[in-house]
Design a protein around this motif. Structure first.
Motif, mmCIF file in Angstrom:
data_model
loop_
_atom_site.group_PDB
_atom_site.id
_atom_site.type_symbol
_atom_site.label_atom_id
_atom_site.label_comp_id
_atom_site.label_asym_id
_atom_site.label_seq_id
_atom_site.Cartn_x
_atom_site.Cartn_y
_atom_site.Cartn_z
ATOM 1 N N THR A 4 8.823 -27.130 -37.206
ATOM 2 C CA THR A 4 9.849 -26.123 -37.472
ATOM 3 C C THR A 4 9.373 -24.729 -37.062
ATOM 4 O O THR A 4 10.111 -23.982 -36.403
ATOM 5 C CB THR A 4 10.215 -26.122 -38.972
ATOM 6 N N LEU A 5 8.155 -24.385 -37.440
ATOM 7 C CA LEU A 5 7.637 -23.057 -37.105
ATOM 8 C C LEU A 5 7.451 -22.887 -35.598
ATOM 9 O O LEU A 5 7.769 -21.827 -35.050
ATOM 10 C CB LEU A 5 6.318 -22.797 -37.844
ATOM 11 N N MET A 6 6.971 -23.919 -34.924
ATOM 12 C CA MET A 6 6.773 -23.810 -33.478
ATOM 13 C C MET A 6 8.115 -23.755 -32.743
ATOM 14 O O MET A 6 8.244 -23.070 -31.725
ATOM 15 C CB MET A 6 5.910 -24.966 -32.962
ATOM 16 N N MET A 7 9.133 -24.462 -33.260
ATOM 17 C CA MET A 7 10.466 -24.368 -32.651
ATOM 18 C C MET A 7 11.025 -22.957 -32.835
ATOM 19 O O MET A 7 11.658 -22.418 -31.931
ATOM 20 C CB MET A 7 11.419 -25.393 -33.274
ATOM 21 N N GLU A 8 10.776 -22.355 -33.997
ATOM 22 C CA GLU A 8 11.232 -20.987 -34.240
ATOM 23 C C GLU A 8 10.549 -20.019 -33.283
ATOM 24 O O GLU A 8 11.194 -19.132 -32.724
ATOM 25 C CB GLU A 8 10.948 -20.590 -35.692
ATOM 26 N N GLY B 65 10.239 -21.452 -45.105
ATOM 27 C CA GLY B 65 11.469 -20.664 -45.025
ATOM 28 C C GLY B 65 11.212 -19.161 -45.104
ATOM 29 O O GLY B 65 11.695 -18.405 -44.256
ATOM 30 N N PRO B 66 10.452 -18.699 -46.121
ATOM 31 C CA PRO B 66 10.148 -17.261 -46.164
ATOM 32 C C PRO B 66 9.395 -16.764 -44.936
ATOM 33 O O PRO B 66 9.597 -15.631 -44.504
ATOM 34 C CB PRO B 66 9.300 -17.120 -47.431
ATOM 35 N N ALA B 67 8.533 -17.609 -44.357
ATOM 36 C CA ALA B 67 7.811 -17.195 -43.147
ATOM 37 C C ALA B 67 8.772 -16.998 -41.988
ATOM 38 O O ALA B 67 8.667 -16.018 -41.234
ATOM 39 C CB ALA B 67 6.749 -18.234 -42.783
ATOM 40 N N ALA C 218 9.326 -20.727 -30.290
ATOM 41 C CA ALA C 218 9.866 -20.948 -28.944
ATOM 42 C C ALA C 218 11.252 -20.326 -28.807
ATOM 43 O O ALA C 218 11.564 -19.702 -27.782
ATOM 44 C CB ALA C 218 9.927 -22.450 -28.645
ATOM 45 N N GLY C 219 12.084 -20.458 -29.814
ATOM 46 C CA GLY C 219 13.425 -19.873 -29.771
ATOM 47 C C GLY C 219 13.381 -18.357 -29.701
ATOM 48 O O GLY C 219 14.136 -17.733 -28.944
ATOM 49 N N GLN C 220 12.501 -17.747 -30.491
ATOM 50 C CA GLN C 220 12.391 -16.291 -30.469
ATOM 51 C C GLN C 220 11.819 -15.791 -29.142
ATOM 52 O O GLN C 220 12.199 -14.728 -28.659
ATOM 53 C CB GLN C 220 11.526 -15.795 -31.633
ATOM 54 N N MET C 221 10.924 -16.578 -28.549
ATOM 55 C CA MET C 221 10.386 -16.193 -27.244
ATOM 56 C C MET C 221 11.475 -16.257 -26.170
ATOM 57 O O MET C 221 11.570 -15.371 -25.321
ATOM 58 C CB MET C 221 9.198 -17.087 -26.870
ATOM 59 N N ARG C 222 12.310 -17.304 -26.218
ATOM 60 C CA ARG C 222 13.429 -17.399 -25.257
ATOM 61 C C ARG C 222 14.392 -16.226 -25.428
ATOM 62 O O ARG C 222 14.857 -15.641 -24.449
ATOM 63 C CB ARG C 222 14.173 -18.729 -25.442
ATOM 64 N N GLU C 223 14.666 -15.892 -26.688
ATOM 65 C CA GLU C 223 15.590 -14.780 -26.948
ATOM 66 C C GLU C 223 15.005 -13.457 -26.465
ATOM 67 O O GLU C 223 15.713 -12.631 -25.882
ATOM 68 C CB GLU C 223 15.899 -14.715 -28.446
ATOM 69 N N ALA C 224 13.713 -13.247 -26.690
ATOM 70 C CA ALA C 224 13.069 -12.006 -26.229
ATOM 71 C C ALA C 224 13.082 -11.937 -24.708
ATOM 72 O O ALA C 224 13.305 -10.868 -24.121
ATOM 73 C CB ALA C 224 11.638 -11.926 -26.753
ATOM 74 N N GLU C 225 12.877 -13.088 -24.062
ATOM 75 C CA GLU C 225 12.904 -13.111 -22.594
ATOM 76 C C GLU C 225 14.311 -12.826 -22.070
ATOM 77 O O GLU C 225 14.482 -12.088 -21.098
ATOM 78 C CB GLU C 225 12.415 -14.473 -22.095
ATOM 79 N N ARG C 226 15.314 -13.368 -22.741
ATOM 80 C CA ARG C 226 16.703 -13.110 -22.335
ATOM 81 C C ARG C 226 17.037 -11.625 -22.475
ATOM 82 O O ARG C 226 17.633 -11.012 -21.586
ATOM 83 C CB ARG C 226 17.668 -13.947 -23.181
ATOM 84 N N GLN C 227 16.619 -11.026 -23.593
ATOM 85 C CA GLN C 227 16.876 -9.599 -23.793
ATOM 86 C C GLN C 227 16.133 -8.744 -22.766
ATOM 87 O O GLN C 227 16.665 -7.749 -22.281
ATOM 88 C CB GLN C 227 16.470 -9.182 -25.213
ATOM 89 N N GLN C 228 14.933 -9.179 -22.424
ATOM 90 C CA GLN C 228 14.163 -8.446 -21.415
ATOM 91 C C GLN C 228 14.860 -8.524 -20.049
ATOM 92 O O GLN C 228 14.933 -7.527 -19.327
ATOM 93 C CB GLN C 228 12.751 -9.040 -21.334
ATOM 94 N N ARG C 229 15.412 -9.690 -19.703
ATOM 95 C CA ARG C 229 16.156 -9.839 -18.440
ATOM 96 C C ARG C 229 17.399 -8.970 -18.444
ATOM 97 O O ARG C 229 17.737 -8.331 -17.445
ATOM 98 C CB ARG C 229 16.557 -11.304 -18.223
#
Length: 195
Positions: A28-32, A94-96, A34-45
């Motif tokens: 769960t934490l690693m999926m989170e 969850g809190p993390a 990866a998702g945040q990294m994809r979102e940051a990359e999209r925002q950077q693009r």
């Protein structure tokens, strides 16, 4: 011949997940992350394409194909993060995630900074877990410690504020002096002297 056996749904046997809670937290934490990294990359693009639009005045975004992810974690960094994630208790998962999302929303980091931010959140959670475990250990020790009852304390120490073997100066002075006369509106009461 009846068609009912043919129409019956296959009964799924109720199975418990074969994964342990630690594995589920890790995933769960690693999926989170990866998702945040994809979102940051999209925002950077988006930021870079908006900058190009301003400079050129032309929008070619309809022509561009979705690019492949440009940034990925190194295998060593991924293993380190997975090792830290495996130490997180399931009740702190969850809190993390909420804290990580909050920090990402506040700082809007570049793709390379997301993993460092994630590591800092995991370290915060591990410290909080350690503090709560120490506090729990202290309360457990305190509750298991043998205590004497109030009755045994009472027999060991008797406190009597009025009985004292020690003579004080004030007792001698009070014994020899007479009480001051009362004001004229108050009647004077004297106890009979007994010697």
């Amino acid at each position: 011949m009846s068609l009912i056996p043919w129409l019956r749904w296959p009964e799924a046997s109720p199975r418990l997940s074969s994964r342990s809670p630690a594995e589920m937290v890790l995933e769960t934490l690693m999926m989170e992350l990866a998702g945040q990294m994809r979102e940051a990359e999209r925002q950077q693009r988006e930021r870079s394409s908006a900058g190009r639009k301003v400079c050129t005045g032309v929008d070619y975004s309809w022509l561009a194909r979705a690019p492949r992810p440009a940034y990925d974690l190194s295998p060593g960094e991924r293993l380190q993060l997975e090792d830290v994630c495996a130490k997180i208790h399931p009740s702190y998962c969850g809190p993390a995630i909420l804290r990580f999302r909050q920090l990402v929303a506040e700082h809007e980091p570049e793709v390379q900074e997301v993993s460092r931010l994630f590591r800092s959140v995991l370290q915060e959670v591990l410290e909080r877990m350690k503090q709560e475990e120490e506090a729990h250990k202290l309360t457990r020790q305190w509750s298991l410690r043998p205590r004497g009852s109030l009755a045994t304390f009472k027999t060991r120490a008797r406190i009597s504020p009025f009985a004292s073997d020690i003579r004080t100066i004030s007792e001698d002075v009070e014994r020899d002096t007479h009480p001051p006369p009362r004001t004229w509106s108050m009647p004077e009461f004297r106890a009979p002297k007994t010697d």
